[in-house]
Design an enzyme around this catalytic site. Structure first.
Site, PDB file in Angstrom:
ATOM      1  N   GLU A 271       0.838  -1.292   0.204  1.00  0.00           N
ATOM      2  CA  GLU A 271      -0.024  -0.086  -0.005  1.00  0.00           C
ATOM      3  C   GLU A 271       0.754   1.390  -0.014  1.00  0.00           C
ATOM      4  OE1 GLU A 271      -3.029   0.469  -0.687  1.00  0.00           O
ATOM      5  OE2 GLU A 271      -3.823  -1.801  -0.726  1.00  0.00           O
TER       6      GLU A 271
ATOM      7  N   GLN B 289       0.178   6.677  -5.264  1.00  0.00           N
ATOM      8  CA  GLN B 289       0.835   7.590  -6.241  1.00  0.00           C
ATOM      9  C   GLN B 289       1.653   6.826  -7.286  1.00  0.00           C
ATOM     10  OE1 GLN B 289       1.045  11.480  -5.759  1.00  0.00           O
ATOM     11  NE2 GLN B 289       0.402  11.512  -3.384  1.00  0.00           N
ATOM     12  N   THR B 290       1.596   5.479  -7.572  1.00  0.00           N
ATOM     13  CA  THR B 290       2.256   4.730  -8.494  1.00  0.00           C
ATOM     14  C   THR B 290       1.712   3.779  -8.849  1.00  0.00           C
ATOM     15  OG1 THR B 290       4.304   5.287  -6.925  1.00  0.00           O
ATOM     16  CG2 THR B 290       4.806   3.686  -8.593  1.00  0.00           C
TER      17      THR B 290
ATOM     18  N   LEU C 295      11.061   4.903  -7.444  1.00  0.00           N
ATOM     19  CA  LEU C 295       9.370   4.815  -7.151  1.00  0.00           C
ATOM     20  C   LEU C 295       9.195   6.332  -6.799  1.00  0.00           C
ATOM     21  CD1 LEU C 295       8.874   1.913  -4.691  1.00  0.00           C
ATOM     22  CD2 LEU C 295       7.766   2.310  -7.112  1.00  0.00           C
TER      23      LEU C 295
ATOM     24  N   TYR D 238      -6.301   6.449   4.273  1.00  0.00           N
ATOM     25  CA  TYR D 238      -6.538   5.548   3.405  1.00  0.00           C
ATOM     26  C   TYR D 238      -5.698   4.283   3.610  1.00  0.00           C
ATOM     27  CZ  TYR D 238      -6.504   2.791  -1.042  1.00  0.00           C
ATOM     28  OH  TYR D 238      -6.381   1.633  -1.899  1.00  0.00           O
TER      29      TYR D 238
ATOM     30  N   ASP E 165      -9.818   5.749  -1.989  1.00  0.00           N
ATOM     31  CA  ASP E 165      -8.702   6.622  -2.695  1.00  0.00           C
ATOM     32  C   ASP E 165      -9.575   7.127  -4.071  1.00  0.00           C
ATOM     33  OD1 ASP E 165      -9.218   4.476  -4.353  1.00  0.00           O
ATOM     34  OD2 ASP E 165      -7.065   4.040  -4.575  1.00  0.00           O
TER      35      ASP E 165
ATOM     36  N   CYS F 262     -14.446   0.296 -13.951  1.00  0.00           N
ATOM     37  CA  CYS F 262     -15.014   1.649 -13.896  1.00  0.00           C
ATOM     38  C   CYS F 262     -13.989   2.810 -14.053  1.00  0.00           C
ATOM     39  CB  CYS F 262     -15.574   1.678 -12.632  1.00  0.00           C
ATOM     40  SG  CYS F 262     -16.838   3.078 -12.421  1.00  0.00           S
TER      41      CYS F 262
ATOM     42  N   CYS G  66     -20.016  -4.849 -16.179  1.00  0.00           N
ATOM     43  CA  CYS G  66     -19.774  -4.798 -14.638  1.00  0.00           C
ATOM     44  C   CYS G  66     -20.840  -5.269 -13.871  1.00  0.00           C
ATOM     45  CB  CYS G  66     -20.221  -2.843 -14.767  1.00  0.00           C
ATOM     46  SG  CYS G  66     -19.733  -2.290 -12.942  1.00  0.00           S
TER      47      CYS G  66
ATOM     48  N   CYS H 245     -26.202   0.795 -10.313  1.00  0.00           N
ATOM     49  CA  CYS H 245     -25.554   1.967 -10.510  1.00  0.00           C
ATOM     50  C   CYS H 245     -26.509   3.114 -11.090  1.00  0.00           C
ATOM     51  CB  CYS H 245     -24.428   1.591 -11.664  1.00  0.00           C
ATOM     52  SG  CYS H 245     -23.425   3.064 -12.031  1.00  0.00           S
TER      53      CYS H 245
HETATM   54 FE1  SF4 Z   1     -18.955   2.279 -13.336  1.00  0.00          FE
HETATM   55 FE2  SF4 Z   1     -21.449   2.025 -12.821  1.00  0.00          FE
HETATM   56 FE3  SF4 Z   1     -20.610   1.494 -15.224  1.00  0.00          FE
HETATM   57 FE4  SF4 Z   1     -20.166   0.066 -13.096  1.00  0.00          FE
HETATM   58  S1  SF4 Z   1     -22.199   0.328 -13.988  1.00  0.00           S
HETATM   59  S2  SF4 Z   1     -18.726   0.557 -14.689  1.00  0.00           S
HETATM   60  S3  SF4 Z   1     -20.073   1.133 -11.293  1.00  0.00           S
HETATM   61  S4  SF4 Z   1     -20.425   3.374 -14.059  1.00  0.00           S
END
Ligand code: SF4
Length: 350
Positions: A34, A39-40, A77, A117, A135, A187, A197, A203
């Protein structure tokens, strides 16, 4: 969100710090990965992670390593304050916690270099706590799932709250990693793959056809520019003059090529040459070196000189902080990427 866990069971990324679904991972490995991942990219981190783990297999081993070795292994890094905090944190865990990471978000956050985080990620993934690491990737997924139109960064608190409402009591670690994988592979910032998805039916952004427009952001100010000079002194016996940077601040404690301050304007050339670390016949290497830091873009004009092996350093060099490093040893020295670029630029004009 059961569908997300089901998807994770089948489709998760195989990463060297991960364990099978339903199992708790080793806290040292989760922490190490982690910190490196801040940032990498995952791709860039894997070889570093494997090298660190082979060399320092436990937090006690890392705590016992000299800081310079850790900084040198970290070179490439970027963000060296993370490496310094990594070492500090290892020492704290080894000395104050008997080599065992604490298990709660609150205790983890007291350790050097561990923010909200990372604390939530370790607590969830290594200890099974119902914690929610949020994040940029998770913010994006949550903004879309709930169709949050408030722009970032103002929406951060709300996105965090919404993310926590999704986190299950059981398998919180797998859930956190599933969200990371969803953000990384499905996503995505541009062209999210809503059709495949696993949480499409839940969603709101997909339902309204606005996924790609979210999250919204306030316009960012342009990254400021800074400029400066660097002096690459090469000794006749094949060494490069380097200087230790102050402990605090950017690239703290790393080795640098001596040079001017980095400012908004270049200092006058004659004034700058007067502050060279060695009296020599300095020669401007054609072109410049550009390096982009998080908060500014740096452009450096590089001067080079060949000097005798026993050259006397000037007052401006701050001789107590200087050392000559053989060119063949540079790869193992604690030299940050920007300085490696500067040295490489000076050496290409042989
Ligand atoms: Fe992202 Fe929603 Fe599309 Fe899934 S359905 S990829 S959560 S925007």
């Amino acid at each position: 969100m059961d569908a997300l866990l089901g998807w994770y069971d089948e489709e998760r990324r195989e990463l060297p710090w991960r364990v099978a679904p339903g199992k708790r991972a080793n806290p040292y490995r989760v922490w190490l990965s982690e910190i490196m991942l801040q940032q990498t990219t995952v791709k860039a981190v894997i070889p570093f992670y494997l090298r660190f783990l082979a060399r320092w297999p436990t937090v006690k081993a890392l705590a016992a390593a000299p800081l310079d070795d850790v900084l040198a292994a970290w070179a490439g890094l970027g963000y060296y304050s993370r490496a310094r905090n990594l070492h500090k944190c290892a020492i704290t865990v080894a000395e104050d916690y008997g080599g065992k990471f604490p298990s709660t978000v609150g205790e983890l956050q007291k350790l050097p270099g561990i923010g909200p985080y990372t604390a939530a990620a370790i607590a969830a993934i290594a200890f099974g706590a119902s914690a929610t690491p949020v994040d940029g990737n998770v913010e994006r997924v949550v903004a879309r799932l709930f169709a949050v139109r408030q722009p970032l960064p103002n929406a951060k608190t709300e996105l965090k709250r919404l993310a926590a409402t999704l986190t299950p009591e059981h398998r919180a670690g797998d859930f956190a990693q599933a969200m990371m994988d969803l953000g990384a592979g499905i996503c995505t910032p541009r062209r999210p793959s809503c059709l495949v998805c696993p949480v499409q039916s839940d969603c709101a952004a997909a339902a309204h056809g606005i996924a790609e427009a979210l999250p919204m952001r306030l316009e960012r100010a342009e990254r400021p520019q800074r400029v400066g000079y660097a002096f690459v002194a090469l000794s006749e016996d094949g060494r490069v003059l380097l200087r230790r940077r102050p402990e605090a601040g950017l690239l703290g404690g790393m080795l640098e090529v001596p040079g001017s301050e980095w400012g908004d304007l270049l200092p006058p050339l004659n004034e700058t040459l007067r502050t060279a670390p060695v009296r020599a016949d300095w020669w401007a290497v054609p072109g410049t070196v550009v390096h982009v830091f998080t908060h500014f873009r740096l452009e450096v004009i590089v001067y080079r000189a060949l000097v005798p092996a026993d050259a006397t350093l000037t007052f401006w060099a701050d001789p107590d902080r200087c050392q000559w490093v053989a060119r063949r040893d540079l790869h193992a020295a604690a030299v940050p990427s920007v300085m490696r670029k500067i040295i490489a630029h000076a050496l290409t004009e042989n």
